[in-house]
Design an enzyme around this catalytic site. Structure first.
Site, PDB file in Angstrom:
ATOM      1  CB  THR A  93      -0.884   0.027   1.268  1.00  0.00           C
ATOM      2  OG1 THR A  93      -1.673  -1.161   1.296  1.00  0.00           O
ATOM      3  CG2 THR A  93      -1.803   1.240   1.256  1.00  0.00           C
ATOM      4  CE  LYS A 164      -5.032  -0.862   1.639  1.00  0.00           C
ATOM      5  NZ  LYS A 164      -5.430  -2.036   2.363  1.00  0.00           N
ATOM      6  CE  LYS A 239       1.611   2.263   4.095  1.00  0.00           C
ATOM      7  NZ  LYS A 239       2.118   0.972   3.680  1.00  0.00           N
TER       8      LYS A 239
HETATM    9  P1  NAD Z   1       5.769  -6.010   7.300  1.00  0.00           P
HETATM   10  O1  NAD Z   1       6.542  -4.911   7.926  1.00  0.00           O
HETATM   11  O2  NAD Z   1       5.394  -7.200   8.113  1.00  0.00           O
HETATM   12  O3  NAD Z   1       6.557  -6.553   5.993  1.00  0.00           O
HETATM   13  C1  NAD Z   1       7.313  -5.748   5.137  1.00  0.00           C
HETATM   14  C2  NAD Z   1       8.591  -6.506   4.848  1.00  0.00           C
HETATM   15  O4  NAD Z   1       9.354  -5.806   3.882  1.00  0.00           O
HETATM   16  C3  NAD Z   1       9.491  -6.667   6.083  1.00  0.00           C
HETATM   17  O5  NAD Z   1       9.684  -8.043   6.330  1.00  0.00           O
HETATM   18  C4  NAD Z   1      10.790  -5.953   5.689  1.00  0.00           C
HETATM   19  O6  NAD Z   1      11.934  -6.574   6.200  1.00  0.00           O
HETATM   20  C5  NAD Z   1      10.720  -6.049   4.183  1.00  0.00           C
HETATM   21  N1  NAD Z   1      11.560  -5.082   3.481  1.00  0.00           N
HETATM   22  C6  NAD Z   1      11.636  -3.737   3.673  1.00  0.00           C
HETATM   23  N2  NAD Z   1      12.524  -3.186   2.806  1.00  0.00           N
HETATM   24  C7  NAD Z   1      12.994  -4.219   2.056  1.00  0.00           C
HETATM   25  C8  NAD Z   1      13.931  -4.320   0.998  1.00  0.00           C
HETATM   26  N3  NAD Z   1      14.567  -3.241   0.534  1.00  0.00           N
HETATM   27  N4  NAD Z   1      14.181  -5.527   0.465  1.00  0.00           N
HETATM   28  C9  NAD Z   1      13.551  -6.629   0.927  1.00  0.00           C
HETATM   29  N5  NAD Z   1      12.650  -6.609   1.934  1.00  0.00           N
HETATM   30  C10 NAD Z   1      12.386  -5.421   2.485  1.00  0.00           C
HETATM   31  O7  NAD Z   1       4.470  -5.327   6.664  1.00  0.00           O
HETATM   32  P2  NAD Z   1       3.133  -6.068   6.170  1.00  0.00           P
HETATM   33  O8  NAD Z   1       2.119  -6.062   7.260  1.00  0.00           O
HETATM   34  O9  NAD Z   1       3.500  -7.351   5.489  1.00  0.00           O
HETATM   35  O10 NAD Z   1       2.626  -5.010   5.073  1.00  0.00           O
HETATM   36  C11 NAD Z   1       3.199  -4.935   3.776  1.00  0.00           C
HETATM   37  C12 NAD Z   1       2.373  -3.962   2.958  1.00  0.00           C
HETATM   38  O11 NAD Z   1       1.022  -4.421   2.903  1.00  0.00           O
HETATM   39  C13 NAD Z   1       2.331  -2.539   3.549  1.00  0.00           C
HETATM   40  O12 NAD Z   1       2.387  -1.633   2.496  1.00  0.00           O
HETATM   41  C14 NAD Z   1       0.983  -2.512   4.263  1.00  0.00           C
HETATM   42  O13 NAD Z   1       0.461  -1.208   4.344  1.00  0.00           O
HETATM   43  C15 NAD Z   1       0.152  -3.397   3.356  1.00  0.00           C
HETATM   44  N6  NAD Z   1      -1.012  -4.060   3.998  1.00  0.00           N
HETATM   45  C16 NAD Z   1      -0.889  -4.644   5.220  1.00  0.00           C
HETATM   46  C17 NAD Z   1      -2.007  -5.263   5.788  1.00  0.00           C
HETATM   47  C18 NAD Z   1      -1.925  -5.954   7.142  1.00  0.00           C
HETATM   48  O14 NAD Z   1      -2.972  -6.290   7.704  1.00  0.00           O
HETATM   49  N7  NAD Z   1      -0.722  -6.198   7.678  1.00  0.00           N
HETATM   50  C19 NAD Z   1      -3.226  -5.282   5.104  1.00  0.00           C
HETATM   51  C20 NAD Z   1      -3.303  -4.706   3.839  1.00  0.00           C
HETATM   52  C21 NAD Z   1      -2.180  -4.091   3.295  1.00  0.00           C
END
Ligand code: NAD
Length: 290
Positions: A93, A164, A239
């Site tokens: 997102t 979204k 966010k």
């Molecule tokens: P998270 O923090 O658990 O996962 C993100 C991952 O990206 C981390 O493991 C981090 O180490 C990795 N990362 C960051 N920079 C990196 C790089 N340069 N190379 C490789 N890996 C890298 O977050 P999440 O909950 O999985 O959310 C991910 C996305 O999905 C976000 O944009 C969030 O807004 C969106 N989202 C989350 C949810 C939810 O319920 N968690 C729901 C809908 C959307």
């Protein structure tokens, strides 16, 4: 089956990658956090040393990263190394402007691309909202299917991110509205169940009430019954509301309730509840701890 590179194996990325493995794809994964790579390996993901190694030879590249700056920096690194004609799918997102920049990077390197953020949490089925060309969407749809409950092609580059943040602006505003109604009902001596029974079948009906009811009782599966553990964390709601406000400002849209919701969630987060479910805002509105 397809070889898919998956960059960003966090709370969302790891279960998504696991579903792609289950569907028979070869998944080459990378994340900066070693503990997430251990989980990925257990799910059958082939763990790679870095993002560039993961994308080499892949037909499809999926990113699931925290924010626009991460997506753009990863795209700058990997796009030049990807197979010409490969499909890039960003499911993070992020802000609409960064999403459009990511499409431009992909196009510069002769890659197809879609923005495909998701709605739905870490456990359940996901709705994908896709933005990009018809060709890119047609290629993406079968790849997304094993991770999806529903897939909607919303329009051109950035349209998925636009959908979204508009959806989540409705969600933030509606949750505050439902929570305020329960707080008022309490003051008026009206039981939670009575308000729920009326509003859930009347014009106050909405998802924040009928699926995610912010008081314990009427909807046994809502986070209110589980100490407001997420679910959907207040930090992520903040966010998304900030993204919707940035977009409203740059597009010249008037969204006063979205702005108010962003401010209330900022206060709720600042009081130490960033990790609580966003429906816990009801305790903030009552003035009691979550
Ligand atoms: P998270 O923090 O658990 O996962 C993100 C991952 O990206 C981390 O493991 C981090 O180490 C990795 N990362 C960051 N920079 C990196 C790089 N340069 N190379 C490789 N890996 C890298 O977050 P999440 O909950 O999985 O959310 C991910 C996305 O999905 C976000 O944009 C969030 O807004 C969106 N989202 C989350 C949810 C939810 O319920 N968690 C729901 C809908 C959307």
């Amino acid at each position: 089956m397809t070889t898919i590179a998956f960059i960003g194996l966090g709370n969302m990325g790891n279960p998504m990658a696991a579903n792609l493995v289950k569907a028979g794809h070869t998944v080459h994964g990378f994340d900066l956090m070693p503990e997430n790579l251990v989980i990925a390996r257990d799910h059958g993901v082939v763990v790679m040393a870095n993002a560039i190694a993961a994308v080499k030879g892949a037909d499809v590249v999926i990113t699931m990263l925290p924010a626009g700056k991460h997506v753009l920096s990863v795209y700058e690194d990997i796009a030049p190394k990807a197979k010409k004609g490969a499909l890039f799918i960003d499911s993070s997102t992020i802000d609409v402007e960064s999403a459009r920049k990511a499409h431009a990077i992909a196009a510069r390197h002769e890659l197809l691309s879609i923005d495909a953020p998701v709605s739905g949490g870490t456990g359940g089925t996901l709705t994908f909202m896709a933005g990009g060309s018809k060709d890119a969407f047609a290629k993406a749809e079968p790849v997304l299917t094993p991770m999806a409950g529903r897939i909607v092609h919303c329009g051109d580059d950035g349209a998925g991110q636009a959908a979204k943040i508009c959806n989540n602006m409705i969600l933030g505003i509606s949750m505050i509205g439902v929570a305020e109604a329960f707080v008022l009902a309490e003051k008026l001596g009206l039981s939670h169940q009575a308000l729920f029974d009326v509003a859930s079948t009347s014009s106050g009906q909405c998802w924040s009430l009928t699926t995610y009811c912010p008081v314990p009782g009427p909807v046994p599966t809502s986070p209110a019954n589980n100490g407001y553990r997420p679910g959907f964390a207040a930090a992520l709601m903040l966010k998304d509301l900030k993204l919707s406000q940035e977009a409203a400002q740059s597009a010249g849209a008037v969204t006063p309730l979205g702005a108010e919701a962003a401010q209330l969630y900022a206060l709720f987060n600042a009081q130490g509840h960033a990790g609580a479910d966003f429906s816990g805002i009801i305790n903030f509105l009552r003035g009691t701890p979550a």
